[in-house]
Design an enzyme around this catalytic site. Structure first.
Site, PDB file in Angstrom:
ATOM      1  N   ASP A   1       0.878  -1.163   0.000  1.00 49.97           N
ATOM      2  CA  ASP A   1       0.000   0.000   0.000  1.00 49.97           C
ATOM      3  C   ASP A   1       0.914   1.212   0.000  1.00 49.97           C
ATOM      4  OD1 ASP A   1      -2.060   1.790   0.001  1.00 49.97           O
ATOM      5  OD2 ASP A   1      -3.144   0.934   1.709  1.00 49.97           O
TER       6      ASP A   1
HETATM    7  C1  BGC Z   1      -5.015   3.337   0.025  1.00 46.99           C
HETATM    8  C2  BGC Z   1      -5.090   2.286  -1.055  1.00 46.99           C
HETATM    9  C3  BGC Z   1      -4.910   2.936  -2.389  1.00 46.99           C
HETATM   10  C4  BGC Z   1      -3.582   3.654  -2.406  1.00 46.99           C
HETATM   11  C5  BGC Z   1      -3.240   4.324  -3.721  1.00 46.99           C
HETATM   12  C6  BGC Z   1      -3.792   4.209  -0.100  1.00 46.99           C
HETATM   13  O1  BGC Z   1      -3.904   5.322   0.720  1.00 46.99           O
HETATM   14  O2  BGC Z   1      -5.020   2.714   1.287  1.00 46.99           O
HETATM   15  O3  BGC Z   1      -6.317   1.612  -0.980  1.00 46.99           O
HETATM   16  O4  BGC Z   1      -5.005   1.991  -3.399  1.00 46.99           O
HETATM   17  O5  BGC Z   1      -3.608   4.658  -1.408  1.00 46.99           O
HETATM   18  O6  BGC Z   1      -3.975   5.462  -3.911  1.00 46.99           O
END
Ligand code: BGC
Length: 760
Positions: free
Chosen positions: A238
């Site tokens: 993530d």
């Molecule tokens: C989120 C993810 C997301 C990623 C990219 C993170 O803050 O938890 O679900 O895919 O950002 O934007």
């Protein structure tokens, strides 16, 4: 079918030719949503995008300010909760396919979806991105969704692995879950996603798990995911979930993505290069990651002999809008539709669907009874969610929608010029722009919301603001009441919005914001036949629910929400959505309220164990407002003639081949009303006697059947061995114990009208 070939030879051939620097370039972001390729060898970079309700707008490589052009409007799809509310795996497949095609059309390789974490507590800010409180429902919706995405030569990226169930302290909170609970509740959907869905990629969660960050959890990534489940896809971090070079290098996380622009300083960039060069970390760790990434590329036809056949995708296709509507209309849940007490032609009158004669123009006659003109009926549509569009909110799930039909627009489009549709906002929604200097971005609470959310305002300025807001509220309430008094029909459309259902923040409580309770009560006082519609991504307390005769629940259902909802209200569509989660009466009924283990910083212990959602309410005999699996129809269904057939011995011990059917059951469903409709037959299993405590019952099979009025059909459900199993911590596996099991069959968890026992 997804490509599950391992491409071993092709991968080794390429790997041999790569320098260490090139390999390292492949395993970390060189833009927010991009890794570097190796041009010399024709290896492209991997381009990703959020997810899950469509393909997110375009960002530059190094700035979180969107590019802002007009070429990234997309189909805004129903949220994962809405997809789950259809209880229709075929539609989940359609929805995945739309997402995959759009992602490919936008030139993406990986779409960061679906979200399959379990809804453990109603307050979790990201519940709207998740499917259900139940692992079986989540798994059976996620699998076809993933397959749909991947048919388009785009990788799904199931997220967030694992035990990511709150937003408070989301980047660091440690989650302590006992092994049985982990296996029975929090992991099954991930297991299904990788083994049955064949998800080419998976995203590790931000949080810690038993002390280690998920990005470097040996237990989750190496032992469970790779070893036990045999996963050979790509694990993507993530964004910003990594915390050390050694930690991520030496565990099975393959691609580091983050939110900062110092790409060379990422843990898997220069720091890793030096660590490998000076012998602290072995190059084999890098190779393992590159292999997984190359495999992803072969499977997506980014590389290899089939590269010329890679699908091109398309976005904003008319077919995508049709599919979006199809999902949306089956996601709308009719919670209540009680007789009004008045008689109608067909028997007892109910508020929904809106009767034609309630909408038809009325003759205005002169004294002699001659027609002078026709009077339009007036519908009062009250509540800001009638007019609000939701696509652009929620955090990383935000969507730049090609369009979004609001409920008000949907109603007006459908009713045309012969009905007077009047709107009143009803409740005051603070403008998040106010007090902007105190706001950093969407992750910050709005000043006004904080002020109105309780607690004493601490400055003169805040006191003045609160006063002003209260004045506004009162004015809107009065306006709404006045309109309601003059209307033939009142439809209230309220609920939550993405100021509440949002990434990075949990809700403070389960109450309806903006003083909506007071407003709904006032409307029900004025017109007891007020139809209430809730649009939300997670449960809310509805203290007036007993008074509302007709109540409709609608998740964020994408660009066609307004059309779907309208068609349900008007009876052009017979509702068939079912709750994928329990709606408790009050937050104080939840187990997490009682054990205090939600929304804490630092560490959260899942002390309720496996008793999540209906598993808890049933155990404690707490009546929810609306039970898991509940959802009404405009027609009636009769379930009868349950038959069960044991087709294989259950056997005792560890379950190896879980898909072997053990029991086949059939049930006859009859549509006894006068409207075509669909019913979802649900089968829950309970274990009469077991060496460990088990839930009262658990969902283990379901099927949706469409029937014409008067028509009957047979539903066949199969229960594999795993449907009877529990996780045995001593034997470290799912095991079955012979004995008697009761199968509860019905159309909601609290309406299992048929029972049968099988002794296995
Ligand atoms: C989120 C993810 C997301 C990623 C990219 C993170 O803050 O938890 O679900 O895919 O950002 O934007």
């Amino acid at each position: 079918m997804n490509d599950q070939k391992d491409y071993q030879n092709e991968i080794e051939e390429l790997l041999e030719q790569l320098t260490l620097e090139e390999k390292i370039d492949m395993i970390h972001g060189c833009g927010f949503f991009r890794t570097k390729g190796v041009e010399r060898l024709g290896i492209p970079g991997v381009v990703s995008s959020d997810g899950p309700m469509g393909v997110r707008m375009q960002f530059p490589d190094d700035s979180w300010v969107p590019v802002g052009k007009t070429d990234d409007y997309v189909t805004y799809s129903p949220s994962n909760s809405a997809v789950a509310a259809t209880w229709n795996p075929q539609l989940a497949h359609e929805s995945g396919k739309v997402l995959g095609e759009e992602a490919r059309g936008r030139g993406k390789d990986v779409i960061l979806a679906p979200g399959i974490n379990i809804k453990r507590d109603p307050r979790c800010g990201r519940n709207f991105e998740y499917m259900s409180e139940d692992p079986y429902l989540t798994a059976t919706i996620a699998v076809p969704f993933i397959q749909g995405v991947q048919e388009c030569d785009v990788a799904a990226c199931v997220k967030h692995f694992a035990v990511n169930n709150q937003e408070t302290d989301r980047l660091a909170v440690d989650t302590l879950v006992d092994e049985r609970t982990l296996r029975e509740i929090y992991l099954p959907a991930f297991l299904a996603a990788v083994q049955k869905g064949g998800s080419y990629s998976l995203m590790n969660a931000y949080n810690r798990f038993r002390g280690s960050f998920c990005s470097e959890s040996k237990e989750l990534l190496d032992d469970i995911l790779r070893e036990e489940w045999g996963y050979d896809g790509t694990v993507i971090s993530d964004w910003g979930s990594t915390h050390s070079t050694k930690g991520v290098a030496e565990h099975s996380m393959d691609m580091e993505m983050s939110v900062t622009t110092d790409f060379d300083a990422y843990y898997l960039a220069k720091p890793l290069l030096s660590a490998v060069q000076n012998g602290e970390i072995s190059e084999a760790c890098v190779d393992a990651k590159v292999r997984n990434i190359l495999r992803l590329m072969f499977r997506l036809k980014m590389l290899g002999e089939h590269a010329s056949e890679r699908k091109q995708g398309a976005y904003n296709a008319v077919a995508h809008r049709e599919a979006t509507y199809a999902v949306a209309k089956e996601s709308v849940i009719l919670l209540k539709n009680e007789p009004t007490g008045k008689a109608s032609g067909a028997g007892e009158e109910r508020l929904l669907p809106l009767a034609k004669d309630r909408l038809a123009m009325q003759p205005v006659l002169d004294r002699k009874g001659n027609l002078i003109s026709m009077r339009k009926r007036r519908i009062a549509v009250i509540g800001q969610n009638a007019e609000r569009v939701h696509a652009s909110g929620g955090g990383s799930a935000e969507i730049k929608a090609l369009y979004e039909i609001s409920p008000l627009l949907g109603l007006k489009m459908a009713l045309g010029g012969n009905v007077e549709v009047c709107y009143a906002q009803g409740y005051y929604v603070p403008d998040p722009q106010r007090g902007a200097d105190e706001l950093v971005n969407w992750q910050e609470a709005s000043l006004e919301q904080r002020i109105m959310g309780g607690g004493e305002p601490d400055s003169e300025e805040q006191r003045a603001l609160r006063k002003e807001i209260e004045k506004q509220r009162e004015k809107l309430l009065q306006e709404a009441c006045e309109l309601a008094r003059t209307a033939d029909t009142v439809i209230y459309v309220g609920g939550l919005n993405h100021d509440f259902d949002t990434e990075s923040r949990d809700r403070a409580d389960m109450k309806l914001p903006y003083a909506q309770d007071e407003l709904v009560q006032a409307l029900l006082d004025i017109n007891p036949d007020t139809i209430v519609v809730m649009i939300a991504g997670s449960p809310v307390e509805m203290p007036w629910a007993d008074r509302a005769k007709a109540l409709v629940w609608c998740y964020y259902a994408g660009m066609e929400t307004g059309n779907a909802l309208t068609d349900v209200l008007l009876g052009r569509v017979n509702p068939s959505g079912k709750l994928p989660e329990t709606l408790p009466v009050a937050y104080t009924d939840t187990v997490t309220y009682k054990n205090g283990e939600f929304g804490k910083e630092g560490c959260v212990e899942y002390r309720e164990g496996i008793f999540v959602g209906y598993r808890y309410y049933e155990k404690e005999q707490i009546r929810p407002a609306f039970a898991f699996g509940h959802g009404l129809s405009y027609t009636d269904f009769a379930l009868k003639d349950l038959t069960t057939q044991v087709v294989a011995p259950l056997g005792e011990g560890v379950v190896a081949q879980e898909d072997e059917p053990v029991v086949v059951l059939t049930v006859t469903v009859g549509n006894t009303g006068d409207m075509a409709g669909a019913e979802t037959v649900q089968c829950y299993v309970s274990d009469e006697l077991c060496s460990v405590e088990r839930p009262v019952k658990e969902l283990k099979a379901y099927s949706k059947i469409f029937l014409q009025p008067g028509e009957s059909g047979q539903v066949t459900l199969t229960l594999p061995r795993s449907a009877f199993a529990f996780y045995d911590v001593n034997r470290r596996g799912f095991v079955t114990e012979a004995g008697t099991f009761v199968l509860h069959v019905g159309n909601a968890s609290d309406r299992c009208v048929l029972q049968a026992s099988v002794t296995l």
